[in-house]
Design an enzyme around this catalytic site. Structure first.
Site, PDB file in Angstrom:
ATOM      1  N   HIS A 270      66.948  -3.030 -46.962  1.00 37.22           N
ATOM      2  CA  HIS A 270      68.261  -3.101 -47.600  1.00 37.22           C
ATOM      3  C   HIS A 270      68.796  -4.514 -47.458  1.00 37.22           C
ATOM      4  CE1 HIS A 270      72.404  -2.170 -48.642  1.00 37.22           C
ATOM      5  NE2 HIS A 270      71.898  -1.099 -49.240  1.00 37.22           N
ATOM      6  N   ASP A 326      67.753   6.245 -49.960  1.00 34.19           N
ATOM      7  CA  ASP A 326      66.859   6.851 -50.941  1.00 34.19           C
ATOM      8  C   ASP A 326      65.600   7.465 -50.326  1.00 34.19           C
ATOM      9  OD1 ASP A 326      68.400   6.254 -53.217  1.00 34.19           O
ATOM     10  OD2 ASP A 326      67.700   4.192 -53.208  1.00 34.19           O
TER      11      ASP A 326
HETATM   12  N1  CMC Z   1      58.487  -2.745 -48.320  1.00 27.53           N
HETATM   13  C1  CMC Z   1      57.788  -3.817 -47.891  1.00 27.53           C
HETATM   14  N2  CMC Z   1      58.330  -5.013 -47.645  1.00 27.53           N
HETATM   15  C2  CMC Z   1      59.645  -5.140 -47.844  1.00 27.53           C
HETATM   16  C3  CMC Z   1      60.442  -4.073 -48.264  1.00 27.53           C
HETATM   17  C4  CMC Z   1      59.815  -2.842 -48.511  1.00 27.53           C
HETATM   18  N3  CMC Z   1      60.521  -1.792 -48.927  1.00 27.53           N
HETATM   19  N4  CMC Z   1      61.719  -4.478 -48.391  1.00 27.53           N
HETATM   20  C5  CMC Z   1      61.727  -5.772 -48.029  1.00 27.53           C
HETATM   21  N5  CMC Z   1      60.474  -6.167 -47.688  1.00 27.53           N
HETATM   22  C6  CMC Z   1      60.065  -7.492 -47.199  1.00 27.53           C
HETATM   23  C7  CMC Z   1      60.033  -8.510 -48.333  1.00 27.53           C
HETATM   24  O1  CMC Z   1      58.760  -8.530 -48.954  1.00 27.53           O
HETATM   25  C8  CMC Z   1      60.350  -9.776 -47.597  1.00 27.53           C
HETATM   26  O2  CMC Z   1      59.188 -10.166 -46.894  1.00 27.53           O
HETATM   27  P1  CMC Z   1      58.778 -11.734 -46.761  1.00 27.53           P
HETATM   28  O3  CMC Z   1      59.855 -12.337 -45.911  1.00 27.53           O
HETATM   29  O4  CMC Z   1      57.428 -11.688 -46.118  1.00 27.53           O
HETATM   30  O5  CMC Z   1      58.760 -12.261 -48.149  1.00 27.53           O
HETATM   31  C9  CMC Z   1      61.364  -9.336 -46.532  1.00 27.53           C
HETATM   32  O6  CMC Z   1      61.067  -7.947 -46.309  1.00 27.53           O
HETATM   33  C10 CMC Z   1      62.814  -9.495 -46.965  1.00 27.53           C
HETATM   34  O7  CMC Z   1      62.992  -8.724 -48.136  1.00 27.53           O
HETATM   35  P2  CMC Z   1      63.764  -9.198 -49.462  1.00 27.53           P
HETATM   36  O8  CMC Z   1      62.999  -8.720 -50.636  1.00 27.53           O
HETATM   37  O9  CMC Z   1      64.061 -10.660 -49.350  1.00 27.53           O
HETATM   38  O10 CMC Z   1      65.099  -8.386 -49.287  1.00 27.53           O
HETATM   39  P3  CMC Z   1      66.215  -8.146 -50.384  1.00 27.53           P
HETATM   40  O11 CMC Z   1      67.486  -8.037 -49.671  1.00 27.53           O
HETATM   41  O12 CMC Z   1      66.121  -9.155 -51.473  1.00 27.53           O
HETATM   42  O13 CMC Z   1      65.805  -6.719 -51.049  1.00 27.53           O
HETATM   43  C11 CMC Z   1      65.604  -4.405 -51.358  1.00 27.53           C
HETATM   44  C12 CMC Z   1      66.380  -5.526 -50.672  1.00 27.53           C
HETATM   45  C13 CMC Z   1      66.316  -3.083 -51.129  1.00 27.53           C
HETATM   46  C14 CMC Z   1      65.526  -4.668 -52.876  1.00 27.53           C
HETATM   47  C15 CMC Z   1      64.167  -4.337 -50.771  1.00 27.53           C
HETATM   48  O14 CMC Z   1      64.234  -4.040 -49.392  1.00 27.53           O
HETATM   49  C16 CMC Z   1      63.285  -3.339 -51.490  1.00 27.53           C
HETATM   50  O15 CMC Z   1      62.691  -3.677 -52.526  1.00 27.53           O
HETATM   51  N6  CMC Z   1      63.180  -2.067 -50.985  1.00 27.53           N
HETATM   52  C17 CMC Z   1      62.436  -1.036 -51.684  1.00 27.53           C
HETATM   53  C18 CMC Z   1      63.275  -0.452 -52.810  1.00 27.53           C
HETATM   54  C19 CMC Z   1      64.395   0.436 -52.305  1.00 27.53           C
HETATM   55  O16 CMC Z   1      64.183   1.275 -51.447  1.00 27.53           O
HETATM   56  N7  CMC Z   1      65.589   0.256 -52.871  1.00 27.53           N
HETATM   57  C20 CMC Z   1      66.762   1.051 -52.518  1.00 27.53           C
HETATM   58  C21 CMC Z   1      67.788   0.223 -51.836  1.00 27.53           C
HETATM   59  S1  CMC Z   1      69.100   1.171 -51.047  1.00 27.53           S
HETATM   60  C22 CMC Z   1      69.914   2.085 -52.260  1.00 27.53           C
HETATM   61  C23 CMC Z   1      70.182   1.370 -53.525  1.00 27.53           C
HETATM   62  O17 CMC Z   1      70.629   0.224 -53.555  1.00 27.53           O
HETATM   63  O18 CMC Z   1      70.015   1.994 -54.557  1.00 27.53           O
END
Ligand code: CMC
Length: 391
Positions: A270, A326
């Site tokens: 998140h 989720d």
């Molecule tokens: N699985 C694997 N790696 C992950 C995940 C994940 N679910 N989420 C983040 N990471 C890694 C990401 O690859 C990055 O790694 P690195 O530093 O090696 O590049 C690190 O963690 C930081 O992640 P980020 O992508 O910079 O984080 P963000 O704040 O931009 O993204 C997020 C947040 C929710 C989009 C992301 O965690 C994600 O894609 N999660 C899976 C989708 C999901 O469950 N979404 C629902 C969110 S909560 C309810 C809603 O908003 O609807």
């Protein structure tokens, strides 16, 4: 553009002041209007929480009754709207149907389009709260080839949604009070989450003084993506895939860590929570209760194993990745009888009061300006046009 600092994804930029929702992502705290989510989940109802978000205070008994009556009065859709449902393709995604239909409300209810007129905003608020569940249930029934049912206003908002979704015109409908309560609770948990992608979209669209229907329709589209609300159905898909390929959660976690084929652990991570999402903790408890009632579900065991494997793994620990709201909701929705294509529409029903509250806060805030981010230009410097015969 020397004074422009890049903040991709607005990781570190506040776009507004807000008095609606407080999140402490490190501590895993979520409050609506100051009330802890755990208390609202236990004590409140979705309708009451909607009132709290939109008007800022918990209602008195009389205020709640009046609000309830108003919402019940507006659950019907104008008959002509039904032609939209006939026109949409049967396989249309419910989120597209929802967004298009909410947009279409603006063509029917032209007396509630003026964002500067508080009465008009109030009318569109009530209409949206009352009609979105009707629209969502119609999207569901059309996809199943079933006839549309009129709302029955002896039911409250959530019960009415269940009736319109699962009822049959020829049979007495037996309301499952536990099911209605569980869905009501899930809606409370989704009701607001400060400046997430869809809410920021609602505010950005509304900042041009676009009407509430148009702004909410845009919010629904923003919610549909798999990184946002679409994650709840993506989680179920992921669990099914793992199950079908032998159920090896460690192997799946390995793939995620190695970022093989861009695989992510859906329902984890998140932008704001760097701790257990407090909503996920409540959903997990609910999942146990509901699924226990529905009988053994191998996917719940798989989800529990997957969570455990991830929480013990350095990759997730270092990045502070925890289950989000989720992770377990899809399992619950499925056991309630919803197909996975409907999961994100359920999220939208839950999030609606938050979007409305945020829109209203924005239009009433004298500091609001039209949203207009800047950019850092990295294209060509000035060059001279060359006619096609000399290119
Ligand atoms: N699985 C694997 N790696 C992950 C995940 C994940 N679910 N989420 C983040 N990471 C890694 C990401 O690859 C990055 O790694 P690195 O530093 O090696 O590049 C690190 O963690 C930081 O992640 P980020 O992508 O910079 O984080 P963000 O704040 O931009 O993204 C997020 C947040 C929710 C989009 C992301 O965690 C994600 O894609 N999660 C899976 C989708 C999901 O469950 N979404 C629902 C969110 S909560 C309810 C809603 O908003 O609807």
């Amino acid at each position: 553009t020397g004074d422009t600092t890049l903040d991709v994804g607005f990781v570190n930029t506040a776009s507004c002041q807000s008095a609606i929702t407080y999140i402490d992502g490190d501590a895993g705290i979520l409050r609506y209007r100051g009330y802890p989510i755990e208390q609202l989940a236990k004590e409140s109802t979705f309708l009451e929480t909607s009132y709290l978000l939109i008007y800022g205070e918990l209602p008195s008994a009389a205020e709640l009754e009046e609000f309830d009556q108003k919402v019940r009065r507006h659950t019907l859709l104008v008959e002509d709207m039904k032609q939209f449902f006939d026109g949409f393709h049967r396989d249309a995604h419910p989120m597209s149907v929802l967004a298009s239909s909410v947009s279409a409300l603006g063509t029917f209810y032209q007396d509630s389009l003026d964002p500067r007129d508080p009465e008009s905003v109030e009318m569109s608020t009530i209409r949206l709260l009352a009609k979105l569940p009707t629209i969502a249930s119609y999207a569901f029934r059309k996809s199943q080839g079933k006839s549309l049912l009129y709302p029955d206003n002896k039911y409250d908002l959530v019960e009415n949604f269940l009736w319109m979704t699962f009822g049959q015109p020829t049979e007495e409908y037996e309301m499952d009070a536990d099911l209605a309560k569980a869905l009501d609770l899930l809606f409370i948990l989704h009701a607001d989450h400060e400046q997430n992608c869809s809410t920021s979209t609602v505010r950005l669209v509304g900042s041009s003084e676009a009407n509430l229907f148009a702004s909410i329709s845009a919010g629904i589209q923003a919610l549909s993506g798999p990184l946002h609300g679409g994650a709840n159905s993506a989680v179920l898909q992921m669990l099914n895939d793992i199950h079908d390929s032998g159920g090896d959660v460690k192997e799946f976690v390995r793939k995620v860590k190695n970022k093989e084929d861009g695989v992510k652990l859906m329902g984890f991570g998140h932008r704001v929570y760097k701790n257990y999402d407090p909503r996920a903790a409540i959903v997990k408890e609910t999942a146990h209760d509901i699924l226990a009632k529905a009988g053994d579900n191998p996917l719940l065991d798989l989800a529990l194993q997957l969570e455990q494997a991830a929480l013990e793994d350095d990759y997730f620990v270092e990045r502070k990745l925890y289950p989000n709201v989720d992770f377990y909701t899809g399992l619950i929705y499925e056991s309630m009888g919803f197909p996975s294509s409907m999961f994100t529409a359920l999220f939208a029903i839950g999030r609606l009061p938050g979007w409305i509250a945020q829109y209203r806060e924005m239009i009433n805030d004298p500091a609001t300006k039209i949203g207009r981010p800047r950019q850092v230009y990295v294209g060509e410097p000035e060059r001279q046009y060359v006619p096609t015969d000399r290119r």
